[in-house]
Scaffold this motif. Structure first.
Motif, PDB file in Angstrom:
ATOM      1  N   TYR A   4       0.828  -0.999   0.412  1.00  0.00           N
ATOM      2  CA  TYR A   4      -0.036  -0.105   0.205  1.00  0.00           C
ATOM      3  C   TYR A   4       0.497   0.954   0.216  1.00  0.00           C
ATOM      4  O   TYR A   4      -0.061   2.625  -0.316  1.00  0.00           O
ATOM      5  N   LEU A   5       2.139   1.188   0.085  1.00  0.00           N
ATOM      6  CA  LEU A   5       3.087   2.543   0.122  1.00  0.00           C
ATOM      7  C   LEU A   5       3.604   2.850  -1.636  1.00  0.00           C
ATOM      8  O   LEU A   5       4.280   3.132  -0.886  1.00  0.00           O
ATOM      9  N   ARG A   6       4.019   1.780  -1.763  1.00  0.00           N
ATOM     10  CA  ARG A   6       4.466   0.978  -3.164  1.00  0.00           C
ATOM     11  C   ARG A   6       3.508   2.607  -4.310  1.00  0.00           C
ATOM     12  O   ARG A   6       4.427   3.322  -4.614  1.00  0.00           O
ATOM     13  N   PRO A   7       2.728   2.656  -4.498  1.00  0.00           N
ATOM     14  CA  PRO A   7       1.898   3.119  -5.127  1.00  0.00           C
ATOM     15  C   PRO A   7       2.088   4.590  -4.987  1.00  0.00           C
ATOM     16  O   PRO A   7       2.056   4.855  -4.156  1.00  0.00           O
ATOM     17  N   LYS A   8       2.282   5.322  -6.640  1.00  0.00           N
ATOM     18  CA  LYS A   8       2.281   7.077  -5.815  1.00  0.00           C
ATOM     19  C   LYS A   8       1.087   7.596  -5.797  1.00  0.00           C
ATOM     20  O   LYS A   8       0.876   8.840  -5.092  1.00  0.00           O
ATOM     21  N   LEU A   9       0.008   6.897  -6.128  1.00  0.00           N
ATOM     22  CA  LEU A   9      -1.429   6.989  -5.671  1.00  0.00           C
ATOM     23  C   LEU A   9      -2.236   6.102  -5.294  1.00  0.00           C
ATOM     24  O   LEU A   9      -1.929   5.089  -6.459  1.00  0.00           O
ATOM     25  N   LEU A  10      -2.687   6.238  -3.864  1.00  0.00           N
ATOM     26  CA  LEU A  10      -3.629   4.927  -3.488  1.00  0.00           C
ATOM     27  C   LEU A  10      -5.340   5.166  -3.104  1.00  0.00           C
ATOM     28  O   LEU A  10      -5.374   6.668  -3.189  1.00  0.00           O
ATOM     29  N   VAL A  11      -5.783   4.768  -4.000  1.00  0.00           N
ATOM     30  CA  VAL A  11      -7.120   4.700  -4.195  1.00  0.00           C
ATOM     31  C   VAL A  11      -7.947   4.238  -4.000  1.00  0.00           C
ATOM     32  O   VAL A  11      -8.121   2.461  -3.574  1.00  0.00           O
ATOM     33  N   ILE A  12      -8.800   4.824  -2.630  1.00  0.00           N
ATOM     34  CA  ILE A  12     -10.257   3.537  -1.039  1.00  0.00           C
ATOM     35  C   ILE A  12     -11.236   4.471  -1.853  1.00  0.00           C
ATOM     36  O   ILE A  12     -11.912   5.584  -1.461  1.00  0.00           O
ATOM     37  N   ASP A  13     -12.063   3.369  -2.005  1.00  0.00           N
ATOM     38  CA  ASP A  13     -13.391   3.494  -2.384  1.00  0.00           C
ATOM     39  C   ASP A  13     -13.991   3.326  -1.810  1.00  0.00           C
ATOM     40  O   ASP A  13     -13.823   2.698  -0.782  1.00  0.00           O
ATOM     41  N   GLU A  14     -15.558   3.776  -1.145  1.00  0.00           N
ATOM     42  CA  GLU A  14     -16.401   3.666  -0.557  1.00  0.00           C
ATOM     43  C   GLU A  14     -16.220   3.575   1.473  1.00  0.00           C
ATOM     44  O   GLU A  14     -16.647   2.908   1.480  1.00  0.00           O
ATOM     45  N   VAL A  15     -15.291   4.421   1.698  1.00  0.00           N
ATOM     46  CA  VAL A  15     -15.278   4.652   2.887  1.00  0.00           C
ATOM     47  C   VAL A  15     -16.688   5.127   3.828  1.00  0.00           C
ATOM     48  O   VAL A  15     -17.144   5.758   2.868  1.00  0.00           O
ATOM     49  N   GLY A  16     -17.221   4.087   4.590  1.00  0.00           N
ATOM     50  CA  GLY A  16     -18.256   3.784   4.659  1.00  0.00           C
ATOM     51  C   GLY A  16     -19.757   3.969   4.756  1.00  0.00           C
ATOM     52  O   GLY A  16     -20.249   3.257   5.053  1.00  0.00           O
TER      53      GLY A  16
END
Length: 58
Positions: A4-16
């Motif tokens: 989870y640290l490698r990508p330049k952009l981390l997309v986390i969808d549908e928090v909640g």
């Protein structure tokens, strides 16, 4: 955690979508704080920011 640290952009969808328990909220906080200054995060949620306290517990 490294994957989870490698990508330049981390997309986390549908928090909640499902509320976090205490352990999940702690792990989520660790992820966000570890990525701080290492890469960008995009979060999507159907909840307003004011409602996040209910999702992440105290």
């Amino acid at each position: 955690m490294r994957k989870y640290l490698r990508p330049k952009l981390l997309v986390i969808d549908e928090v909640g979508y499902c509320p976090f328990g205490r352990e999940e909220a702690n792990l989520f906080f660790q992820l966000v704080s570890t990525r701080y200054e290492h890469g960008s995060i995009i979060l999507t949620s159907n909840k307003s920011f004011a409602e996040w306290g209910e999702l992440l517990t105290n």
